[in-house]
Enzyme design. Structure first.
Site: not given
Ligand code: ADP
Ligand code: F6P
Length: 319
Positions: A171, A21-22, A129, A104, A127, A102, A10, A71, A125, A213
């Protein structure tokens, strides 16, 4: 020495800044850089072209990835990974920088078993995660995008005195929902990692109602499953009008925030630095504000815990 750079999985805002930068750290250090297009799909179909200092101009502020991403189910097969290793050899690539999540990195670890070149991961990502790093490129941008959307949803929620369930991405994990929920002042946060029954949701909403409320914003991670059924249950068990808003792919796009760009610059520069030092199969991460290099295998095969202190704080602040 020739360094390959690839974006995979993603897309995440700040991937372009990381590629830049790389390239701009590698070339002045005497390396050649090639860009691999369309993630692992482009790798196995040999979509590779040289990158120079100018080819990464005017992309720093752009979301997405100019190298494209994909993907690639084929890369989950041994044949796919072998083909990827062969293409790297054919192109005389001496090292690979993988910018992704993760999944990848799982692919990268397998690739490293078929070719003996250093592979360095840069976590990107929305996510967040990925283990071994407190945060990932793109996460802060996605938090801010979702937050801006919820600030708008709150206006209409207040006017109509409605309950809103706002579904955010992530995810199967709740990092995005948790940070968005806390910063948006959500009344309830639903994440896969922390149990919150439908009965408890009703109790909380009714408790808020008793305190005067009439609007509750519920931020729900997509990973909890069927958010429409949560909406139906609340409608059935309270007198509130309830609406569902799935924020969707807007969370993946947009110009990266300063924080996402900063991470991209730091991670990109560090990845080249450790490659030149001879590091192998590492991922750059940020831990307690320090740049670190952790094992790539650890990063993609370790369950990253959610910061439950943030969840407790959100509960305390929602009254
Ligand atoms: P992300 O990198 O954002 O987590 P994915 O989980 O979709 O995204 O992974 C990106 C790509 O990495 C997949 O499409 C696939 O090509 C490759 N990949 C993911 N998991 C594996 C795996 N277990 N083995 C080999 N390749 C994988
Ligand atoms: O990994 C990023 C992410 O946006 C997840 O939050 C979401 O579940 C998934 O990708 C969506 O994937 P796709 O782009 O394949 O629909």
């Amino acid at each position: 020495m020739r360094l390959g750079v690839i974006t995979s999985g993603g897309d995440a805002p700040g991937m372009n800044a990381a590629i830049r930068a790389v390239v701009r750290c590698a070339i002045p250090s005497g390396l050649e850089v090639v860009g691999i297009e369309r993630g692992y799909s482009g790798l196995i179909s040999n979509q590779i072209s040289p990158l120079d200092l100018r080819s990464v101009g005017k992309i720093l502020h752009l979301g997405g990835t100019f190298l494209r991403s994909a993907r690639c189910p084929e890369f989950k097969t041994i044949e796919g990974v072998q083909r990827g290793a062969d293409v790297l050899r054919e192109n005389q690539i001496d090292g690979l920088i993988v910018i992704g999540g993760d999944g990848s990195f799982k692919g990268a670890v397998k690739l490293g078993k078929h070719i003996d070149i250093p592979i360095i991961g840069i976590p990107a990502t929305i996510d967040n995660d990925v283990a071994g790093t407190d945060t990932t490129i793109g996460f802060d941008t996605a938090v801010n995008t979702a937050l801006n959307a919820i600030d708008k949803i709150r206006d209409t929620a207040l006017s109509h005195e409605r309950v809103f369930v706002v579904e955010v991405m992530g995810r199967d994990r709740g990092f995005l929902a948790l940070e968005v929920g806390l910063t948006a002042g959500a009344g309830i946060i639903l994440v896969p990692e922390i149990e919150c029954s439908l009965k408890k949701i009703i109790e909380i909403i009714k408790g808020y109602e008793e305190k005067g409320k009439a609007t509750t914003i519920i931020v729900a991670a997509e990973g909890i499953g069927n958010t429409s059924s949560v909406v139906k249950y609340i409608e059935k068990h309270t007198s509130f009008d309830v609406r569902l808003s799935k924020l969707g792919y807007i969370q993946r796009g947009g110009s990266p925030t300063a924080r996402s760009r900063l991470l991209a610059n730091l991670f990109g520069a560090k990845a080249v630095e450790i490659f030149l030092e001879g590091a192998k199969n590492k991922m750059i991460g940020l831990q307690d504000n320090n740049l670190v290099a952790v094992d790539l295998d650890y990063a993609c095969n370790t369950w990253k815990p959610l910061n439950t202190n943030l969840y407790e704080l959100a509960e305390k602040l929602a009254v």
